[in-house]
Design an enzyme around this catalytic site. Structure first.
Site, PDB file in Angstrom:
ATOM      1  N   HIS A  27     -12.531  37.110  67.107  1.00 23.92           N
ATOM      2  CA  HIS A  27     -13.735  37.895  66.811  1.00 23.92           C
ATOM      3  C   HIS A  27     -14.824  37.596  67.844  1.00 23.92           C
ATOM      4  CE1 HIS A  27     -12.074  37.610  62.533  1.00 23.92           C
ATOM      5  NE2 HIS A  27     -12.015  38.891  62.832  1.00 23.92           N
ATOM      6  N   LYS A  81      -0.435  31.490  67.011  1.00 24.05           N
ATOM      7  CA  LYS A  81      -1.073  32.736  66.624  1.00 24.05           C
ATOM      8  C   LYS A  81      -2.231  32.431  65.664  1.00 24.05           C
ATOM      9  CE  LYS A  81       0.046  36.893  64.119  1.00 24.05           C
ATOM     10  NZ  LYS A  81       0.226  38.190  64.236  1.00 24.05           N
ATOM     11  N   LYS A 127      -5.158  33.676  59.177  1.00 23.19           N
ATOM     12  CA  LYS A 127      -5.638  32.983  57.996  1.00 23.19           C
ATOM     13  C   LYS A 127      -4.502  32.209  57.347  1.00 23.19           C
ATOM     14  CE  LYS A 127      -6.699  34.821  53.987  1.00 23.19           C
ATOM     15  NZ  LYS A 127      -7.240  34.875  52.669  1.00 23.19           N
ATOM     16  N   CYS A 173       1.538  48.638  55.071  1.00 24.41           N
ATOM     17  CA  CYS A 173       1.114  47.281  55.433  1.00 24.41           C
ATOM     18  C   CYS A 173      -0.350  47.111  55.052  1.00 24.41           C
ATOM     19  CB  CYS A 173       1.291  47.020  56.927  1.00 24.41           C
ATOM     20  SG  CYS A 173       0.562  45.429  57.427  1.00 24.41           S
ATOM     21  N   CYS A 212       5.929  45.236  59.976  1.00 22.69           N
ATOM     22  CA  CYS A 212       4.754  45.404  60.825  1.00 22.69           C
ATOM     23  C   CYS A 212       4.766  44.347  61.924  1.00 22.69           C
ATOM     24  CB  CYS A 212       3.487  45.266  59.983  1.00 22.69           C
ATOM     25  SG  CYS A 212       2.007  45.204  60.997  1.00 22.69           S
ATOM     26  N   CYS A 255      -2.656  46.078  57.980  1.00 25.22           N
ATOM     27  CA  CYS A 255      -3.128  47.173  58.837  1.00 25.22           C
ATOM     28  C   CYS A 255      -3.888  48.223  58.047  1.00 25.22           C
ATOM     29  CB  CYS A 255      -1.946  47.887  59.500  1.00 25.22           C
ATOM     30  SG  CYS A 255      -1.084  46.939  60.745  1.00 25.22           S
ATOM     31  N   HIS A 309     -12.821  34.089  63.463  1.00 29.96           N
ATOM     32  CA  HIS A 309     -12.071  33.216  64.363  1.00 29.96           C
ATOM     33  C   HIS A 309     -12.441  33.542  65.804  1.00 29.96           C
ATOM     34  CE1 HIS A 309      -9.431  36.564  65.225  1.00 29.96           C
ATOM     35  NE2 HIS A 309      -9.075  36.667  63.959  1.00 29.96           N
ATOM     36  N   HIS A 350       1.543  41.830  61.333  1.00 30.75           N
ATOM     37  CA  HIS A 350       1.341  41.014  60.134  1.00 30.75           C
ATOM     38  C   HIS A 350       2.665  40.484  59.593  1.00 30.75           C
ATOM     39  CE1 HIS A 350      -2.253  43.633  60.337  1.00 30.75           C
ATOM     40  NE2 HIS A 350      -2.840  42.480  60.099  1.00 30.75           N
TER      41      HIS A 350
HETATM   42 ZN   LIG Z   1       0.231  45.311  59.652  1.00 30.85          ZN
END
Ligand SMILES: [Zn+2]
Length: 479
Positions: free
Chosen positions: A21, A285, A288, A127, A138, A130, A18, A141
């Site tokens: 990156h 945000k 995926k 998580c 988290c 992570c 995305h 996420h």
């Molecule tokens: Zn996480």
């Protein structure tokens, strides 16, 4: 001449690349190209984190072997190299790169010899996003952490608390920007617990690098992934300035765990950890799960790699997250590139053709109206060096834009079309403008290598060719 190793973090590959990156890749690429331009011997590397547990889960969800899954996904990250005009020397794929496993095993053994690895049973919230134990939900996420209970290897991070405070506090390991340094120091001051560096083979589904001497355990993915920096850099790690470019979400791993692992193994520490913020896309945000990625290859295909690189460098804030939209990219493309730099090159080349048959005049007369332009040219290199040292890309590209601004102003003030055709004064104005375009090409090289080449092709020689737009304006139909 110095030696520099520049790295990106290596993304796990359970999603397509995305725009976030692209940000990190372009930032690292610019730093590498800039150091090369200044005469450093540079090693720039990126790669993929193939051994992450979430890759295993994504492969399972598709019902295909993990190796096939990560190979397919890693190819999409490799493809960014060409699409974004990147200049990396190395791409480390942690599952297939034959250099990687021995390096991980050596680091493990070295930490073991230092007495920093031990086994204990542990229960905690994990998580998967992570690949790390977390306290409660988290922040990074949306997936709920899972309760994990197992007997694993642990690394004695607690032992390194005081040394990390000293090394980071005195900038031996320099964290940029300073707000992130303070954040890391506050985290360390809160107390460092030992962290788990392995997991059971069954939980890892047999994927990953086995713990040396303990085949029932696989090396924890961060202990494996971080080592990619040594895998790629090889001996260069020891005698270079070592620069990591990372996102704010993984600062703890890079500024705390990683230096501690290197201290334990008796290896050199990162010199600089440069931390960028996040991008959102169209107000949401990037993730995926949300299907919101702003595909960088798609953007580069539509607007050109120059336009995407320029947006990432000129419009992304140093603090706070920045929202990507096609409109924002298009605004910067049109205002900075097409109207400012592109227009300058175009009118300069056109005038040299029209008034001097394409032959670039040699300066014979100094024009007092050129003082600001000359100052902008004189100061650009230093301003770029200072800004990039501070990991401030916006300020760096402003130095290039300033030459364009001043040169365009110079045209307005001197009005070459009103000057006597055969005058030395017109010669001087045209020579001044060509010199400015050449400087822009030079200073633009680390940021927009392709555009810099196009400008140099038009203005670099003793004779200019027919003008062609360096940056065509984007005229995208509005809905
Ligand atoms: Zn996480």
């Amino acid at each position: 001449m110095g030696r520099t190793v520049v790295t990106t973090s290596i993304p796990y590959v359970n999603g397509t690349p995305h725009i976030g990156h692209a940000l990190e890749l372009v930032q690292a690429d610019v730093l590498a190209r800039h150091r090369r331009q200044r005469g450093d011997e540079v090693w720039a590397q990126t790669g993929t984190d193939d051994n992450a547990l979430k890759n295993v889960r994504s492969a399972e969800a598709e019902g295909i072997p993990v190796a096939d899954y990560v190979a397919r996904m890693a190819d999409r990250f490799v493809a960014l190299g060409e699409g974004l005009d990147l200049s990396f020397d190395d791409f480390v794929r942690t599952s297939t790169d034959s250099r990687h496993r021995p390096v991980v095993e050596r680091l493990w053994r070295a930490c073991e010899r230092s007495g920093d690895l031990y086994r204990k049973s542990y229960t905690g919230l994990y998580c998967v996003g992570c690949e790390s134990f977390v306290e409660g939900d988290c922040p990074e996420h949306e997936e709920k952490p899972e309760l994990v209970s197992e007997d694993n290897w642990f690394f004695r991070l607690s032992r390194y608390q005081d040394r990390l405070v000293e090394l980071i506090g005195t900038d031996v390991v320099e964290i940029v920007p300073a707000t992130r340094k303070r954040e890391v120091l506050a985290f360390i001051a809160g107390g460092l617990g030992d962290f788990s560096v392995s997991r059971s083979v069954s939980r890892a589904r047999g994927w990953g690098i086995p713990v040396p001497g303990d085949p029932g355990q696989v090396i924890y993915v961060w202990f494996d992934a971080l080592v990619n920096y040594l895998t790629g850099a090889g001996d260069r790690w020891h005698d270079s300035e070592r620069v990591h470019v990372i996102g704010k979400g993984i600062i703890r791993f890079h500024a705390v765990y990683w230096p501690a692992m290197l201290l334990s193994a008796g290896l050199e520490l990162p010199s600089r950890v440069l931390v960028h913020e996040y991008l959102t896309a169209n107000g949401r945000k990037i993730g995926k799960s949300l299907g919101n990625t702003a595909d960088p290859l798609g953007v580069a295909t539509q607007f050109g790699s120059d336009a995407l690189r320029w947006w990432l460098l000129s419009d992304v804030a140093r603090t706070g997250d920045t929202d990507y939209s096609d409109d924002r990219l298009e605004t910067r493309l049109n205002e900075d590139l097409a109207n400012n730099l592109g227009n300058l090159v175009n009118r300069t080349v056109a005038m040299v053709r029209k008034y001097r048959d394409g032959v670039v005049p040699v300066v014979q007369q100094r024009n007092p109206a050129a003082e600001n332009l000359r100052a902008a040219r004189r100061e650009a290199a230093g301003a770029i060096d200072t800004a990039l040292r501070a990991f401030d890309f916006r300020r760096a590209v402003e130095a290039v834009l300033r030459i364009g601004d001043e040169a365009n102003r110079f045209v307005q003030v001197t009005k070459p079309w009103q000057l006597n055709r055969n005058s030395a004064e017109l010669d001087a104005v045209l020579a001044e403008l060509v010199a400015a375009c050449r400087d822009i090409a030079e200073h633009l090289t680390p940021f927009l290598p392709a555009a810099a080449r196009r400008i140099a092709e038009q203005c670099g020689g003793a004779v200019v060719p027919a003008p062609s737009p360096v940056f065509p304006r984007s005229v995208r139909p509005r809905p």
